[in-house]
Design an enzyme around this catalytic site. Structure first.
Site, PDB file in Angstrom:
ATOM      1  N   ASP A   1     -13.746  14.731  -3.512  1.00 53.58           N
ATOM      2  CA  ASP A   1     -14.060  16.193  -4.157  1.00 53.58           C
ATOM      3  C   ASP A   1     -15.228  15.972  -4.923  1.00 53.58           C
ATOM      4  O   ASP A   1     -16.019  15.002  -4.832  1.00 53.58           O
ATOM      5  CB  ASP A   1     -12.917  16.364  -5.237  1.00 53.58           C
ATOM      6  CG  ASP A   1     -12.470  17.899  -4.867  1.00 53.58           C
ATOM      7  OD1 ASP A   1     -13.597  18.843  -5.339  1.00 53.58           O
ATOM      8  OD2 ASP A   1     -11.452  18.527  -4.898  1.00 53.58           O
TER       9      ASP A   1
ATOM     10  N   ASP B   1      -3.499   4.358  -1.964  1.00 50.94           N
ATOM     11  CA  ASP B   1      -4.282   4.870  -0.961  1.00 50.94           C
ATOM     12  C   ASP B   1      -4.310   6.079  -0.837  1.00 50.94           C
ATOM     13  O   ASP B   1      -3.631   6.714   0.097  1.00 50.94           O
ATOM     14  CB  ASP B   1      -4.030   3.998   0.378  1.00 50.94           C
ATOM     15  CG  ASP B   1      -4.871   4.393   1.497  1.00 50.94           C
ATOM     16  OD1 ASP B   1      -6.126   4.789   1.376  1.00 50.94           O
ATOM     17  OD2 ASP B   1      -4.494   4.104   2.608  1.00 50.94           O
TER      18      ASP B   1
ATOM     19  N   ARG C   1       2.964  -0.948  10.656  1.00 54.35           N
ATOM     20  CA  ARG C   1       4.000  -1.148  11.854  1.00 54.35           C
ATOM     21  C   ARG C   1       4.422  -2.197  12.388  1.00 54.35           C
ATOM     22  O   ARG C   1       5.410  -2.621  12.754  1.00 54.35           O
ATOM     23  CB  ARG C   1       3.458   0.172  13.019  1.00 54.35           C
ATOM     24  CG  ARG C   1       3.793   1.563  12.520  1.00 54.35           C
ATOM     25  CD  ARG C   1       2.975   2.606  13.176  1.00 54.35           C
ATOM     26  NE  ARG C   1       1.568   2.389  13.259  1.00 54.35           N
ATOM     27  CZ  ARG C   1       0.726   3.120  13.658  1.00 54.35           C
ATOM     28  NH1 ARG C   1       1.118   3.887  14.631  1.00 54.35           N
ATOM     29  NH2 ARG C   1      -0.593   2.950  13.497  1.00 54.35           N
TER      30      ARG C   1
ATOM     31  N   THR D   1     -11.286   4.207  10.005  1.00 53.46           N
ATOM     32  CA  THR D   1     -11.222   3.071  11.408  1.00 53.46           C
ATOM     33  C   THR D   1     -10.630   3.758  12.489  1.00 53.46           C
ATOM     34  O   THR D   1     -10.685   3.464  13.521  1.00 53.46           O
ATOM     35  CB  THR D   1     -10.246   2.056  10.821  1.00 53.46           C
ATOM     36  OG1 THR D   1      -9.103   2.573  10.364  1.00 53.46           O
ATOM     37  CG2 THR D   1     -10.953   1.257   9.654  1.00 53.46           C
TER      38      THR D   1
ATOM     39  N   LYS E   1       0.867  -1.230   0.079  1.00 52.76           N
ATOM     40  CA  LYS E   1      -0.117   0.110  -0.066  1.00 52.76           C
ATOM     41  C   LYS E   1       0.833   1.318   0.118  1.00 52.76           C
ATOM     42  O   LYS E   1       1.813   1.419   0.693  1.00 52.76           O
ATOM     43  CB  LYS E   1      -0.904   0.179   1.360  1.00 52.76           C
ATOM     44  CG  LYS E   1      -1.832   1.087   1.415  1.00 52.76           C
ATOM     45  CD  LYS E   1      -2.800   1.182   2.336  1.00 52.76           C
ATOM     46  CE  LYS E   1      -2.266   1.817   3.640  1.00 52.76           C
ATOM     47  NZ  LYS E   1      -2.406   3.424   3.931  1.00 52.76           N
TER      48      LYS E   1
ATOM     49  N   LYS F   1      -7.334   8.183  -1.266  1.00 52.39           N
ATOM     50  CA  LYS F   1      -8.536   8.601  -0.660  1.00 52.39           C
ATOM     51  C   LYS F   1      -9.120   9.935  -1.125  1.00 52.39           C
ATOM     52  O   LYS F   1      -9.369  10.836  -0.591  1.00 52.39           O
ATOM     53  CB  LYS F   1      -8.561   8.643   0.853  1.00 52.39           C
ATOM     54  CG  LYS F   1      -7.840   7.357   1.513  1.00 52.39           C
ATOM     55  CD  LYS F   1      -8.330   7.832   3.346  1.00 52.39           C
ATOM     56  CE  LYS F   1      -7.783   6.420   3.951  1.00 52.39           C
ATOM     57  NZ  LYS F   1      -6.398   6.079   4.015  1.00 52.39           N
TER      58      LYS F   1
HETATM   59  O1  C5P Z   1      -1.286   0.958  12.247  1.00 57.34           O
HETATM   60  P1  C5P Z   1      -0.678   0.318  11.022  1.00 57.34           P
HETATM   61  O2  C5P Z   1       0.855   0.798  10.847  1.00 57.34           O
HETATM   62  O3  C5P Z   1      -0.642  -1.122  10.674  1.00 57.34           O
HETATM   63  O4  C5P Z   1      -1.256   1.263   9.677  1.00 57.34           O
HETATM   64  C1  C5P Z   1      -1.393   0.661   8.369  1.00 57.34           C
HETATM   65  C2  C5P Z   1      -2.135   1.781   7.676  1.00 57.34           C
HETATM   66  O5  C5P Z   1      -3.433   1.420   7.672  1.00 57.34           O
HETATM   67  C3  C5P Z   1      -1.860   3.015   7.621  1.00 57.34           C
HETATM   68  O6  C5P Z   1      -1.451   3.414   6.363  1.00 57.34           O
HETATM   69  C4  C5P Z   1      -3.109   3.583   7.713  1.00 57.34           C
HETATM   70  O7  C5P Z   1      -3.714   4.617   6.700  1.00 57.34           O
HETATM   71  C5  C5P Z   1      -4.132   2.521   7.783  1.00 57.34           C
HETATM   72  N1  C5P Z   1      -4.954   2.397   9.373  1.00 57.34           N
HETATM   73  C6  C5P Z   1      -6.261   2.829   9.219  1.00 57.34           C
HETATM   74  N2  C5P Z   1      -6.928   2.756  10.349  1.00 57.34           N
HETATM   75  C7  C5P Z   1      -6.518   2.305  11.697  1.00 57.34           C
HETATM   76  C8  C5P Z   1      -4.977   2.081  11.605  1.00 57.34           C
HETATM   77  C9  C5P Z   1      -4.143   2.252  10.288  1.00 57.34           C
HETATM   78  O8  C5P Z   1      -6.961   3.274   8.203  1.00 57.34           O
HETATM   79  N3  C5P Z   1      -7.072   2.363  12.448  1.00 57.34           N
END
Ligand code: C5P
Length: 237
Positions: free
Chosen positions: A65, A60, A215, A124, A33, A62
């Site tokens: 508009d 991604d 992460r 999220t 991604k 998003k």
């Molecule tokens: O938290 P993590 O590092 O796994 O996030 C990976 C991706 O998921 C991020 O690029 C972020 O855009 C998305 N993310 C999200 N909602 C969350 C956590 C992460 O949309 N609660």
């Protein structure tokens, strides 16, 4: 072997870090991604480079508009060759329908494969306090399912949603609808906010078709080991 349901988020701001992690993960990860942080830092070159490595890409960005602008923006992005593009469902039915139609027409005109187009339902990261602050009367879960159904009716291929909402979306939108879930943490990981987060196995059991994980893999001491562990967990779903 790579599991194409795993999408690793390249949340970096330079190509050196991207190349390092993609090389470390090697053939064990096929899907990446590219989000705002990376795209705004290094530009389209990252998508081109990932393609030279035979990787699949979820771009991604998003988009949100007016219909004409989103449709035009998507047609420009399509030329980069990503497999999945996304827009905000909050832009409404007309915006989503215009975007899906224009992308289809443009792909046919250029005789290229149309990327999948998915919608972000409710971010999220939105918790119950944020939700109330926005003034919504309905339950967040109900709204997520409504937006997913709206996206489907507008001709989109799927949604980005919390893993905890995947089951309801699958019931409402069917098996062919993509449900891409971020907010995934490996089993046993320390989690501060449990509200809209799941483990890989839970998310898949709930009906997620793809997991976006950043992460827990890219910031791990040994990213390949972390990815392999997650791939094992996915098998148990
Ligand atoms: O938290 P993590 O590092 O796994 O996030 C990976 C991706 O998921 C991020 O690029 C972020 O855009 C998305 N993310 C999200 N909602 C969350 C956590 C992460 O949309 N609660």
């Amino acid at each position: 072997m790579a599991d194409n349901r795993l999408i690793v988020a390249l949340d970096f701001h330079n190509m050196d870090d991207v190349k390092k992690i993609v090389n470390q993960l090697g053939d064990d990860v096929n899907y990446y991604k590219v989000g705002m942080e990376l795209f705004y830092s290094v530009g389209a070159g990252v998508v081109e480079w990932l393609k030279t490595q035979n990787k699949n890409i979820f771009l991604d960005l998003k988009l949100h508009d007016i219909p004409n602008t989103v449709a035009g923006g998507l047609c420009s992005l399509m030329n980069l060759g990503a497999n999945i593009l996304n827009i905000h469902a909050g832009g409404g039915y007309t915006m989503m329908k215009t975007a899906a139609e224009r992308l289809k027409i443009e792909a046919e005109k250029q005789n290229i494969k149309r990327p999948k187009l998915i919608a972000v339902t409710v971010l999220t990261s939105i918790n119950q306090d944020d939700w109330q602050g926005l003034g919504y009367q309905s339950q967040m879960k109900e709204q997520v399912v409504k937006l997913a159904a709206l996206a489907k009716n507008a001709g989109l291929d799927g949604v980005v949603a919390s893993p905890q909402e995947a089951k309801m979306i699958k019931e409402a939108c069917g098996d062919d609808f993509l449900i891409i879930t971020p907010g995934i943490r490996p089993a046993g990981a320390a989690i501060n906010d449990q509200s809209r987060i799941s483990t890989p196995a839970q998310a898949l059991k709930n009906g997620a078709t793809h997991l976006v994980i950043g992460r827990p893999i890219i910031a791990a001491d040994n990213p390949r080991e972390a990815a392999l562990k997650i791939i094992e967990e996915m098998k148990s779903a």
